[in-house]
Design an enzyme around this catalytic site. Sequence first.
Site: not given
Ligand code: F6P
Length: 321
Positions: A25, A27, A74-75, A130, A217, A254
């Site tokens: 974005v 550059r 997150r806001c 996700d 098993m 992850q």
């Molecule tokens: O939206 C991405 C994500 O990693 C989801 O897979 C997971 O449910 C959530 O965020 C976890 O959120 P936080 O990091 O706010 O706990």
Amino acid sequence: MAVKKIGVLTAGGDAPGMNAAIRAVVRTAINHKIEVMGIFRGWQGLINEELKTLSHRSVSGIINQGGTILKTVRCPEFKTEEGKKRAFDTVKKYAIDGLAVIGGNGSFTAAHEFFKKYGVSCIGIPASIDNDINGIDMTIGWDTAINTALDAIDNIRDTATSMERIFVVEVMGRGSGSIALAVALAGGCEDVIIPEIKSDLEDICHDIVEGNIRGKMSWIIVAAEGAASAAEIAGKITEITGLDTRTVVLGHVQRGGRPTAQSRDLALRLGYEAVNRLLKGETDKAVGLCAGKIVAVDLEVAIRKKETKIEQWYDLIKILT
Ligand code: F6P
């Protein structure tokens, strides 16, 4: 109106490749002689006036880094009328003509509402582990998250086979089973439990017991967090079969790590595309890859429940087990 200045922000859960998208974005904008302001901590930064002009060099050395140099939160405040109003005041004060919004479903919902309420041009760049954006094939970061989870599954396989155990591995994905399905297929896992398709634990237990009789098993069952917790599933398996189980919750592992080539490539191409579309006066859209082509999807469509061919994918896992 000619675009002279744009802003870029990352919002919601971070995803590997966000930094590569920021780089693209910045550059691309500079290449068009457009000023670009980095907004820190997503929508919160717009509310609190946390922003600064980014230079070509300010995005050096980040292409290979997970996370986001712009930080993200997150806001909930942005969901309020007062929050949006304050964010709009910042947009006006700094004469920002458009926003490149790097994030997932929640961030795109916010961008769509911001545009509807105040007419601020927003182009979304889908980045979330996700893979829950409708109308496009995949989000930036999803491929990295799958590969990270796959490494873990391969490791677990060694101990599961050696000690002849049942493992339930819980992966992230909020309401989507997309990470779980991709990992279960590529990891050769024995079963997968996702929110989109109802699983019968009695059936799974029956397969395990039958397998034991044949001499199989060890089992790895991948569970999407949106379906059930690993602990819950493992507890029920033990209750029904009497067999010992182990659980692994991969969680935020992850979300981090070096973005794969695929995540970087997607991020760079979509960052470039987003700026070009903002400069053409486009708004209220998300850019993405669909069947190999770069497309722009209306944000209103992008935030709807993702239409995917989950069943085919699920059936393939069942056939190949
Ligand atoms: O939206 C991405 C994500 O990693 C989801 O897979 C997971 O449910 C959530 O965020 C976890 O959120 P936080 O990091 O706010 O706990």
